[in-house]
Scaffold this active site. Structure first.
Site, PDB file in Angstrom:
ATOM      1  N   ASP A  65      18.057 -10.346  -3.330  1.00 47.42           N
ATOM      2  CA  ASP A  65      17.526 -11.701  -3.186  1.00 47.42           C
ATOM      3  C   ASP A  65      16.719 -11.927  -1.916  1.00 47.42           C
ATOM      4  O   ASP A  65      16.115 -12.992  -1.747  1.00 47.42           O
ATOM      5  CB  ASP A  65      18.656 -12.725  -3.279  1.00 47.42           C
ATOM      6  CG  ASP A  65      19.218 -12.811  -4.688  1.00 47.42           C
ATOM      7  OD1 ASP A  65      18.403 -12.858  -5.632  1.00 47.42           O
ATOM      8  OD2 ASP A  65      20.447 -12.813  -4.846  1.00 47.42           O
ATOM      9  N   ASP A  93      16.223 -11.341 -13.123  1.00 47.97           N
ATOM     10  CA  ASP A  93      15.865 -12.190 -11.974  1.00 47.97           C
ATOM     11  C   ASP A  93      15.126 -11.400 -10.893  1.00 47.97           C
ATOM     12  O   ASP A  93      14.343 -11.943 -10.119  1.00 47.97           O
ATOM     13  CB  ASP A  93      17.127 -12.806 -11.325  1.00 47.97           C
ATOM     14  CG  ASP A  93      18.217 -13.199 -12.300  1.00 47.97           C
ATOM     15  OD1 ASP A  93      18.337 -12.552 -13.365  1.00 47.97           O
ATOM     16  OD2 ASP A  93      18.962 -14.136 -11.992  1.00 47.97           O
TER      17      ASP A  93
HETATM   18  N1  GLY Z   1      19.337 -15.487  -9.700  1.00 44.44           N
HETATM   19  C1  GLY Z   1      20.503 -16.120 -10.123  1.00 44.44           C
HETATM   20  C2  GLY Z   1      20.260 -17.201 -11.121  1.00 44.44           C
HETATM   21  O1  GLY Z   1      19.177 -17.351 -11.655  1.00 44.44           O
HETATM   22  O2  GLY Z   1      21.206 -17.939 -11.363  1.00 44.44           O
END
Ligand code: GLY
Length: 397
Positions: A116, A174
């Site tokens: 992230d 993601d």
């Molecule tokens: N990246 C985590 C979510 O979209 O909840």
């Protein structure tokens, strides 16, 4: 489902059938939403000044503001929202607010224990650099790209999302959102290795993470010592074979962005397939804001995910600039419908309400009952980004 949630579902069903009769011009809807977002986010910033080091995240069931440490994956979104709103309003007040919140995320440039770092640093420092050309921001972005690159495995071609024991090498869809940090670092340094990692990750994800209908799994568990995956499953969606709405939004946004960044035709074609999957899905409601999972079991009595709607709207505005006339019109029209819905009272908060977040009704993690039917800082970020993108592209003044 609570009575309040049921009431909301009835409200938006009614809204979707009657509200398009007398429409305001879309650019007016957008400017009103941006004006509102400036006021609402200034209010949130004032609260955050009183809570050192933390970043806004959501609101709890009691209606209280929930904040997070800078290492929570959403920490870059509020700084990024403030940067977009500064870009809109050009006020010193918003610039200073954006700078102050951006600096709260600074330490994350050295994060190597999850993927992230891309979102945390690019949404904050990336937008800051774009708007201010502040040289000190460049080094933060380069350092963060180095941190993210440590998670790349050249054998399976992907960046590892999480260091968790239950999977050998987990990659979630993601993760596509982290790649812009890398393409930007190549532009800043001339070092093509960042870009190569981004392309390898996007190529491998395209090959293994999607079903034939262009819907995506949430998680692919790769082998770490050879190409290919062990298994594919969901983590936040309804079921392994379902299409978790935010996952589809991350994929659409990610391939649209990667086409912009690389010019690779395959990415554009892939983004178009994902967009068409979403646009033609029989479970996409009339107001075009998806249920939290396209295959949630009790549709139409399921919650919507405004965050997925915001990400999709923002991606579609950009995608509409890359496609032929017919598709452009289709994507722009869908983005407009989504923006109108999100800007309506069904989703947009009242001033000073909703913990000073802009949008209501997102779903964070349904199975954990976490952030369910709640505001989310990233819903606001992508909503404001969609507004700014639309305004920039179609209001050339
Ligand atoms: N990246 C985590 C979510 O979209 O909840």
């Amino acid at each position: 489902m609570t009575t309040k949630q049921l009431f909301f579902i009835l409200l938006i069903s009614g809204f979707s059938t009657v509200s398009f009769a007398k429409q305001k011009p879309i650019l007016k809807v957008i400017s009103e939403s941006l004006e509102f977002s400036v006021l609402q986010s200034n209010g949130l910033f004032k609260k955050m000044v009183e809570i050192p080091e933390r970043l806004p995240r959501t609101v709890n069931k009691e209606g209280e503001l929930v904040t997070a440490k800078d290492n929570w994956w959403t920490s870059g979104f509020f700084p990024g929202t403030l940067w977009y709103l500064y870009e809109y309003s050009k006020t010193d007040e918003l610039k200073q607010a954006a700078q102050a919140m951006t600096h709260r995320v600074e330490k994350q440039q050295f994060t190597t224990d999850n993927h992230d770092v891309g979102l945390m640093i690019f949404c904050s420092y990336g937008n800051g650099l774009r708007l201010t050309k502040d040289k000190s921001y460049e080094q933060v972005i380069i350092n963060a790209a180095k941190s993210l690159s440590t998670r790349f495995n050249p054998t399976n071609g992907t960046i590892k999302s999480w260091d968790r024991k239950e999977w050998q090498f987990p990659v979630i869809i993601d993760n596509m959102m982290n790649l812009e940090l890398l393409t930007q670092a190549t532009k800043l340094t001339g070092d093509s290795s960042f870009n190569k990692i981004a392309v390898s990750h996007a190529d491998t994800t395209m090959k293994y993470h999607f079903r034939p209908d262009a819907s995506s799994y949430h998680l692919a568990n790769y082998f770490s010592n050879k190409a290919g995956y062990i298994e594919r499953m969901t983590h936040q969606g309804y079921a392994n074979e379902s299409s978790w709405a935010r996952g589809q939004s991350w994929g659409l946004y990610g391939y649209t962005m990667m086409y912009r960044e690389t010019g690779k035709k395959e990415y554009l074609e892939h983004a178009i397939k994902i967009a068409n999957f979403i646009a033609s899905h029989p479970n996409l409601p009339k107001d075009k804001i998806p249920y939290w999972d396209f295959n949630a079991p009790n549709i139409p009595n399921e919650l919507r995910d405004a965050s997925a709607g915001a990400v999709i709207a923002s991606a579609l505005v950009e995608l509409s600039t890359f496609t032929d006339k017919k598709l452009s019109k289709k994507y722009r029209t869908l983005a407009e419908q989504m923006i109108r819905s999100l800007a309506s009272p069904a989703y947009r908060a009242e001033l000073g309400q909703n913990g000073n977040f802009i949008l209501k009704h997102s779903v964070g993690f349904m199975a954990k009952n976490s952030e369910v039917d709640a505001p989310l800082t990233y819903a606001d970020y992508y909503f404001v980004e969609a507004l700014m993108r639309y305004r920039k592209l179609f209001n050339k003044k």
